[in-house]
Design a protein around this motif. Structure first.
Motif, mmCIF file in Angstrom:
data_model
loop_
_atom_site.group_PDB
_atom_site.id
_atom_site.type_symbol
_atom_site.label_atom_id
_atom_site.label_comp_id
_atom_site.label_asym_id
_atom_site.label_seq_id
_atom_site.Cartn_x
_atom_site.Cartn_y
_atom_site.Cartn_z
ATOM 1 N N LEU A 133 85.252 9.126 13.937
ATOM 2 C CA LEU A 133 85.950 8.174 13.076
ATOM 3 C C LEU A 133 85.466 6.756 13.372
ATOM 4 O O LEU A 133 85.127 6.430 14.506
ATOM 5 C CB LEU A 133 87.459 8.231 13.319
ATOM 6 C CG LEU A 133 88.139 9.566 13.057
ATOM 7 C CD1 LEU A 133 89.561 9.538 13.579
ATOM 8 C CD2 LEU A 133 88.135 9.869 11.585
ATOM 9 N N PRO A 134 85.467 5.890 12.364
ATOM 10 C CA PRO A 134 85.136 4.480 12.630
ATOM 11 C C PRO A 134 86.341 3.788 13.274
ATOM 12 O O PRO A 134 87.489 4.096 12.983
ATOM 13 C CB PRO A 134 84.859 3.917 11.241
ATOM 14 C CG PRO A 134 85.603 4.793 10.314
ATOM 15 C CD PRO A 134 85.650 6.157 10.946
ATOM 16 N N GLU A 135 86.040 2.855 14.158
ATOM 17 C CA GLU A 135 87.118 2.159 14.867
ATOM 18 C C GLU A 135 86.739 0.711 15.070
ATOM 19 O O GLU A 135 85.584 0.396 15.321
ATOM 20 C CB GLU A 135 87.368 2.833 16.225
ATOM 21 C CG GLU A 135 88.528 2.252 16.986
ATOM 22 C CD GLU A 135 88.752 2.985 18.294
ATOM 23 O OE1 GLU A 135 88.080 2.620 19.279
ATOM 24 O OE2 GLU A 135 89.570 3.907 18.325
ATOM 25 N N ASN B 55 81.726 4.010 16.099
ATOM 26 C CA ASN B 55 82.061 5.410 15.883
ATOM 27 C C ASN B 55 82.655 5.973 17.160
ATOM 28 O O ASN B 55 82.049 5.877 18.226
ATOM 29 C CB ASN B 55 80.823 6.214 15.483
ATOM 30 C CG ASN B 55 80.356 5.850 14.096
ATOM 31 O OD1 ASN B 55 81.166 5.467 13.253
ATOM 32 N ND2 ASN B 55 79.067 5.960 13.846
ATOM 33 N N VAL B 56 83.845 6.536 17.048
ATOM 34 C CA VAL B 56 84.539 7.103 18.191
ATOM 35 C C VAL B 56 84.870 8.551 17.865
ATOM 36 O O VAL B 56 85.375 8.852 16.782
ATOM 37 C CB VAL B 56 85.828 6.309 18.501
ATOM 38 C CG1 VAL B 56 86.590 6.935 19.636
ATOM 39 C CG2 VAL B 56 85.490 4.867 18.813
ATOM 40 N N GLU B 57 84.594 9.426 18.810
ATOM 41 C CA GLU B 57 84.889 10.835 18.573
ATOM 42 C C GLU B 57 86.206 11.197 19.250
ATOM 43 O O GLU B 57 86.385 10.995 20.454
ATOM 44 C CB GLU B 57 83.753 11.713 19.113
ATOM 45 C CG GLU B 57 83.929 13.156 18.717
ATOM 46 C CD GLU B 57 82.729 14.002 19.072
ATOM 47 O OE1 GLU B 57 82.943 15.172 19.370
ATOM 48 O OE2 GLU B 57 81.603 13.482 19.050
#
Length: 195
Positions: free
Chosen positions: A39-41, A31-33
């Motif tokens: 958002l998933p990355e 999970n990256v903000e």
């Protein structure tokens, strides 16, 4: 009754038929903000797409095959040079005075000559030129610069003179995007395990 049986046997569950084309390969999403949105990355490795050169003539293809052979013969030595250079640099950090550094460098030179002189003497001129270029590729220093930094200007000038007598240059640099582009492509193929 026969028609009813064939209809039942012909039906399949479409969800059961769908299978993963690459089983047992999964990616852990992180999970990256970004900009206030989580958002998933997943990190994807770089992919290099290279076409094999097409030789118009048989002689050009033979030259290409010979280049592959020569690089396969020389490339491991360039990797060993990089590894040995890292070891020498690590050891040199611990040596304080110039006298012990010179003694250590003479010892390393003696060991390298004893270990690799026979292999180097069996190399062709072309393989020697390739080795000089590949050493520059692996260490980011020309062979002349390495000799000058570790053994001195006089020794570097001596070996440059010897190299010039045999038609090569220790100051030759590796140009991955210019004249050495084909060598770079072959090395990428070797590293990927396709050659």
């Amino acid at each position: 009754m026969l028609v009813f049986v064939t209809d039942i046997s012909g039906q399949e569950d479409t969800l059961k038929r769908k299978t993963d084309s690459i089983p047992a390969r999964s990616y852990l999403l992180q999970n990256v903000e970004r900009d206030g949105v989580t958002l998933p990355e997943v990190e994807i490795r770089e992919v290099t797409v290279v076409a094999r050169p097409r030789a118009a003539r048989r002689s050009e293809y033979r030259k290409y095959e010979r280049l592959i052979y020569n690089i396969k013969r020389v490339y491991p030595y360039a990797l060993m040079v990089r590894q040995r250079l890292d070891q020498v640099n690590e050891k040199m950090k611990n040596l304080n005075d110039e006298k012990s550094r010179k003694a250590y460098m003479k010892e390393v030179e003696k060991d390298v000559f004893a270990e690799y002189e026979g292999d180097m003497r069996q190399m062709t001129m072309t393989q020697g030129r390739l080795l000089i270029k590949l050493i520059d590729r692996e260490t980011q220093n020309t062979s002349y610069e390495l000799i000058k930094d570790y053994r001195g200007k006089f020794t570097a000038a001596f070996w440059q003179g010897i190299a010039r007598i045999f038609g090569t240059n220790l100051k030759e640099e590796y140009d991955a995007y210019g004249e050495d582009a084909l060598i770079e492509l072959i090395i990428l193929e070797i590293d990927a395990g396709r050659l």
